[in-house]
Scaffold this active site. Structure first.
Site, PDB file in Angstrom:
ATOM      1  N   HIS A  43       0.806  -1.272   0.086  1.00  0.00           N
ATOM      2  CA  HIS A  43       0.048   0.000  -0.083  1.00  0.00           C
ATOM      3  C   HIS A  43       0.775   1.133   0.148  1.00  0.00           C
ATOM      4  CE1 HIS A  43       0.447  -0.181   4.679  1.00  0.00           C
ATOM      5  NE2 HIS A  43       0.579   1.000   4.329  1.00  0.00           N
ATOM      6  N   ASP A  77       0.155  -7.649   1.480  1.00  0.00           N
ATOM      7  CA  ASP A  77       0.628  -6.279   1.787  1.00  0.00           C
ATOM      8  C   ASP A  77       2.003  -6.032   1.719  1.00  0.00           C
ATOM      9  OD1 ASP A  77       0.307  -3.391   1.901  1.00  0.00           O
ATOM     10  OD2 ASP A  77      -0.237  -3.435   4.027  1.00  0.00           O
ATOM     11  N   SER A 156       4.627   2.763   7.898  1.00  0.00           N
ATOM     12  CA  SER A 156       4.400   1.462   7.030  1.00  0.00           C
ATOM     13  C   SER A 156       5.493   1.183   6.080  1.00  0.00           C
ATOM     14  CB  SER A 156       3.039   1.870   6.186  1.00  0.00           C
ATOM     15  OG  SER A 156       2.051   1.991   6.936  1.00  0.00           O
TER      16      SER A 156
END
Length: 305
Positions: A43, A77, A156
């Site tokens: 992402h 992910d 992230s």
């Protein structure tokens, strides 16, 4: 220890053709004389896929390099990107299976675009089923390490390390409340993808440009409200018929997989994806008559998107 890890952590900046952008983090997991490979979350970089944007990587020393996508896996992910800069320091690799609740951990990354940020905490829980993204192709199922180390947007893709500075997880998601400005922030519930699960994905992407996922070969009844995961359908075809071959029937409610209790269908999907294709697992479930039965299953394989 921080001085050892920081040079292996990067800031990832994504700029899109429509003027948008995003910032995330990554870790250098492989280097050669001419190039280096960096792990991150899908992402973080998906807005640049297909020429929709560009990716740049800023090293710990402030140098910046253009990056290309080697491969990505939205089911987990995870993604790997590459820069044409070699002989860089590589992060140490830990053992996420050895992690215990209460162990000290450190999160590295660029929360809210504040690069070279370090926060500390402990492992709060293991095998936490977490779903990230939106329903559909971008939905990821994570068998997460839960931590109270402060993780915020921008963390992230960055590493979660053990006390020795070895990566045991990839920071992926947070549970948060929104402030008055609408910006989500940490409330001490951060989630990381276990490194032992991610390393297979990274290795496959670097070697082949894509990765694979394990397949049990069932569909679950997402309207079932009882404890466990109820099987509504069996699938067939090469690599997709593991449950059929094992004799698992439609209507069975899975209650545990390899000794881990299954609370619902999300937990079942997360647990299945924590294994590798071809692994042999034990699935226990309740049959229509109420009796419990154990099945030995060799997981199938499919290309992961």
């Amino acid at each position: 220890m921080v001085q050892k890890v920081s040079p292996t952590v990067v800031t990832i900046n994504v700029s899109t053709t429509n003027g948008g952008g995003d910032t995330g983090s990554g870790a250098i997991i492989k280097t050669s004389s001419t190039a280096s490979w960096i792990s991150t979350n899908n992402h973080v970089i998906d807005a640049a896929v297909g020429g929709a944007g560009t990716i740049s990587v800023e090293l710990d020393n402030g140098e910046s390099y253009d990056a290309t996508i080697v491969g990505r896996d939205s089911n987990y992910d995870l993604a790997v990107i590459k820069i044409n800069k070699g002989n860089l320091p590589v992060i140490g690799f830990g053992d996420s299976v050895a992690a215990q609740v209460g162990d000290p951990v450190i999160a590295f990354g660029s929360p809210l675009a504040l690069d070279r940020t370090v926060t500390s905490g402990i492992v709060s829980a293991l095998n936490r089923p977490v779903v990230t993204g939106t329903s559909g192709a971008s939905e990821s199922y994570v068998d997460a390490i839960q931590t109270d180390a402060a993780i915020n947007p921008g963390n992230s893709g960055g590493p979660l390390t053990d006390g020795a500075g070895n990566m045991i997880g990839i920071n992926a998601a947070i549970a948060s409340t929104a402030s008055a400005s609408g910006q989500a922030g940490s409330i001490g519930l951060g989630f990381a993808i276990p490194y032992n699960e991610a390393k297979r994905i990274f290795a496959e992407i670097i070697a082949k440009g894509f990765s694979t996922r394990p397949v049990l070969g069932v569909a679950f009844d997402n309207t079932y409200t009882g404890k466990g995961a109820k099987i509504s359908q069996l699938t067939t075809g090469a690599g997709s018929d593991a449950a059929t071959k094992a004799g698992i029937p439609v209507g069975m409610v899975i209650t545990s997989i390899n000794g881990i209790r299954i609370a619902n269908y999300t937990a079942a999907i997360v647990r299945i994806r924590s294994f590798a294709p071809g692994e042999i697992i034990t699935v226990v479930g309740n049959l229509n008559g109420g009796t419990s039965k154990s099945y030995t299953v060799t997981l199938g394989s499919a290309v992961s998107n």
